[in-house]
Design a protein around this motif. Structure first.
Motif, mmCIF file in Angstrom:
data_model
loop_
_atom_site.group_PDB
_atom_site.id
_atom_site.type_symbol
_atom_site.label_atom_id
_atom_site.label_comp_id
_atom_site.label_asym_id
_atom_site.label_seq_id
_atom_site.Cartn_x
_atom_site.Cartn_y
_atom_site.Cartn_z
ATOM 1 N N ASP A 1 7.986 7.656 -3.373
ATOM 2 C CA ASP A 1 9.072 7.289 -2.461
ATOM 3 C C ASP A 1 8.788 5.963 -1.772
ATOM 4 O O ASP A 1 9.670 5.109 -1.646
ATOM 5 N N ASP A 2 7.542 5.804 -1.291
ATOM 6 C CA ASP A 2 7.162 4.537 -0.666
ATOM 7 C C ASP A 2 7.353 3.372 -1.627
ATOM 8 O O ASP A 2 7.914 2.337 -1.272
ATOM 9 N N ALA A 3 6.857 3.549 -2.852
ATOM 10 C CA ALA A 3 6.941 2.474 -3.835
ATOM 11 C C ALA A 3 8.391 2.093 -4.112
ATOM 12 O O ALA A 3 8.738 0.900 -4.154
ATOM 13 N N MET A 4 9.252 3.095 -4.304
ATOM 14 C CA MET A 4 10.651 2.812 -4.588
ATOM 15 C C MET A 4 11.318 2.134 -3.397
ATOM 16 O O MET A 4 12.155 1.232 -3.558
ATOM 17 N N ARG A 5 10.949 2.544 -2.194
ATOM 18 C CA ARG A 5 11.540 1.936 -0.998
ATOM 19 C C ARG A 5 11.149 0.452 -0.890
ATOM 20 O O ARG A 5 11.988 -0.398 -0.563
ATOM 21 N N TRP A 6 9.881 0.153 -1.193
ATOM 22 C CA TRP A 6 9.436 -1.243 -1.165
ATOM 23 C C TRP A 6 10.254 -2.099 -2.138
ATOM 24 O O TRP A 6 10.537 -3.270 -1.876
ATOM 25 N N VAL A 7 10.621 -1.534 -3.273
ATOM 26 C CA VAL A 7 11.369 -2.279 -4.286
ATOM 27 C C VAL A 7 12.845 -2.389 -3.924
ATOM 28 O O VAL A 7 13.452 -3.467 -4.010
ATOM 29 N N LEU A 8 13.447 -1.274 -3.507
ATOM 30 C CA LEU A 8 14.900 -1.257 -3.322
ATOM 31 C C LEU A 8 15.371 -2.078 -2.127
ATOM 32 O O LEU A 8 16.443 -2.704 -2.188
ATOM 33 N N ASP B 1 0.844 -1.197 0.000
ATOM 34 C CA ASP B 1 0.000 0.000 0.000
ATOM 35 C C ASP B 1 0.876 1.243 0.000
ATOM 36 O O ASP B 1 0.908 1.996 0.980
ATOM 37 N N PRO B 2 1.610 1.484 -1.097
ATOM 38 C CA PRO B 2 2.468 2.677 -1.126
ATOM 39 C C PRO B 2 1.634 3.946 -1.152
ATOM 40 O O PRO B 2 0.620 4.028 -1.847
#
Length: 556
Positions: free
Chosen positions: A232-239, A227-228
């Motif tokens: 920034d949230d989305a990229m953090r979940w991926v990285l 639930d980004p």
């Protein structure tokens, strides 16, 4: 049935796409009557080029455009074999492609780690070897979505293998050497994707799923719902999981100071703006000093119209950078950019801010009136945006608020001279030119700048504002009745010129603004591009803003 996507017959989608690829690049395509979907370099001859250079073939299911056909060219792929959407090609077209390109130097098959691809390409390789052809295979398994997965999928990182293999082949490397180097690359890189919405197959309704992390390029469900709340949230979940997976195998002897080559892939329907924001998040979260090169953002290995992105990371090494930066004629390769620290400069705004002073003289009553106008525009933002959405691009309120916020900031810093109208108007004109943006910001800046100059020459406020309006018309081209802010502004200023009170001027502005609801033929501004039916009964947002400003000025 309402058309939702620009397809004709769903069963023709792949053939249409491959036909255009062959029509716009130096490629040869298997004749349609064969039923085989094969594209190869137009300049490639297995006896000539194939005797001195290893051929590199890849492919798989369609739906990942521009992969795979977009990466055929000197310095990259020799040819590709396409299956149907998200379905591996069968053995026969793969074997036919090998026969078409494989010469004495041999042929390398670059295969994504999906069962269908492995089996079909593997059997084709075995049959080709039985015919005396020298064929080897490298399997790409870069997806890190499932920890310790026995068969990780091959996704966007496959393109880096295409580029390395094509470069080494162009340099005359042997089949064994190319296989060795590409396998080493596969072991060191990782990829991970996220999507807000899944893909929709042609002719089928879009499925509804929550945002997912670790989904495959064949529209498989992700490994977990997420639930980004921001890019920034989305990229953090991926990285975070991606770095955990690739850091231990980044490169021999590497440490926490590894410099990365990063590839940012658009999975299908992210806008250019979204990808730009995601790229900024990627560089900032990794640390620009730790990203040596960036590939993309670009659509590279897509999944139809999936609204998502993937990131591929591999440790930066001189040999890899040499291969990735080498030229290629493959039309879809976006190139690779070295990442550097952003260099800034301080704009020279001294002349533009001449009317803005430190500790500028203040008049309490004038300052209070300005604050009243500022709050009016701030409170009106949503209503003005809603009006503008019916006749323009929906940002009239936001634009007006940005101008009001700029004036508010100058008032807070006591940089705007409110002791007399001439410097006040000139200062407002400079603030709006710098901070408001859009045509309305420029026009209002012209109004206040010209009015400030007229006041300095001795005109009274009504005459000065009229002079400003004339300049607005001279540069903007609008006239009364054209459905713009002038339809409220000019009646109000004419009222002041006749010696009337601010309350009477405000009433004139309100009457002029209301009259724009009956003007269905706009001759200036964004409304000039809108059908008459969309304007009927809608007050022009610029005129409405002017009316509200004069009403705020008239309030005690």
């Amino acid at each position: 049935m309402e058309l939702e996507r620009f397809y004709n017959a769903p069963e023709r989608v792949v053939d249409d796409i491959l036909h255009v690829a062959a029509a716009t690049a130096d490629l040869r395509i298997a004749e349609p009557e064969s039923g085989l979907r094969i594209l190869v370099r137009g300049d490639w001859d297995r006896q000539r080029e194939g005797s001195r250079q290893v051929a590199v073939l890849s492919g798989g299911g369609a739906g990942h455009e521009p992969a795979h056909a977009g990466f055929i060219g000197d310095g990259m792929l020799t040819g590709v074999i396409s299956g149907s959407l998200f379905a591996s090609p069968s053995v026969e077209p793969i074997l036919a492609a090998i026969r078409e390109v494989c010469g004495d130097a041999g042929c390398l098959l670059v295969v994504k780690n999906y069962t269908g691809d492995r089996l079909n390409f593997g059997l084709a390789a075995e049959r080709a070897r039985g015919e005396g052809l020298d064929v080897e295979m490298v399997i790409v398994a870069d997806d890190v979505a499932i920890a310790e997965a026995p068969q990780p999928r091959g996704i966007a990182g496959t393109l880096l293998v295409h580029k390395l293999a094509g470069y080494l082949a162009s340099q005359g490397a042997s089949l064994a050497e190319i296989q060795q180097h590409t396998r080493a690359l596969c072991e060191r890189m990782g990829s991970l994707g996220m999507a807000l919405k899944p893909a929709a197959q042609p002719g089928q309704p879009a499925s509804t799923r929550s945002p997912e992390l670790g989904l495959g390029i064949h529209n498989e469900p992700g490994t977990r719902a997420v639930d980004p709340q921001s890019a920034d949230d989305a990229m953090r979940w991926v990285l975070e999981p991606l770095l955990q997976a690739v850091a231990p195998v980044a490169a021999p002897g590497s440490s926490s100071g590894t410099a990365w080559v990063a590839m940012l892939n658009n999975l299908g329907s992210c806008s250019s703006q979204e990808m730009g924001v995601l790229a900024e998040c990627l560089l900032r979260q990794l640390g620009e000093e730790r990203v040596s090169h960036l590939i993309g953002p670009a659509p590279l290995m897509t999944s139809l119209d999936m609204h998502g992105f993937s990131v591929t990371l591999v440790a930066s090494e001189p040999e890899l950078i040499e291969a990735l930066t080498a030229p290629t004629t493959a039309p879809a390769w976006p190139g690779i950019q070295a990442v550097r620290n952003v260099v800034t400069f301080k704009p020279d705004t001294a002349q533009g801010n001449a009317a803005l002073l430190e500790d500028a003289p203040q008049d309490a009553e004038s300052t209070a009136v300005l604050w009243r106008v500022i709050e009016t525009l701030r409170e009106s933002r949503e209503e003005l945006d809603a009006l503008d959405a019916k006749s323009g691009d929906g940002d009239a309120g936001a634009s007006m608020q940005s101008g009001a916020d700029s004036i508010a900031k100058a008032l807070d810093a006591q940089r705007l001279d409110t002791s007399s109208l001439s410097p006040l108007f000139t200062g407002i004109g400079q603030l709006l030119a710098r901070d408001m943006g859009g045509s309305s910001g420029v026009l209002l800046s012209i109004l206040f700048t010209a009015a400030g100059g007229a006041l300095e020459r001795g005109d009274n406020p009504g005459e000065a504002l009229a002079a400003g309006v004339r300049k607005m018309q001279e540069y903007g081209g609008a006239r009364p009745g054209d459905r713009t802010m002038l339809d409220a502004l000019m009646p109000a200023i004419e009222s002041l010129q006749h010696g009337n009170t601010l309350a009477e001027a405000a009433q004139a502005a309100r009457t002029g603004a209301q009259a724009t609801a009956s003007l269905t033929t706009a001759k200036a501004g964004r409304s000039a591009y809108v059908p008459e039916s969309a304007l009927e009964g809608i007050v022009d947002p610029g005129a409405e803003a002017v009316a509200r400003v004069f009403e705020a000025l008239a309030r005690p």
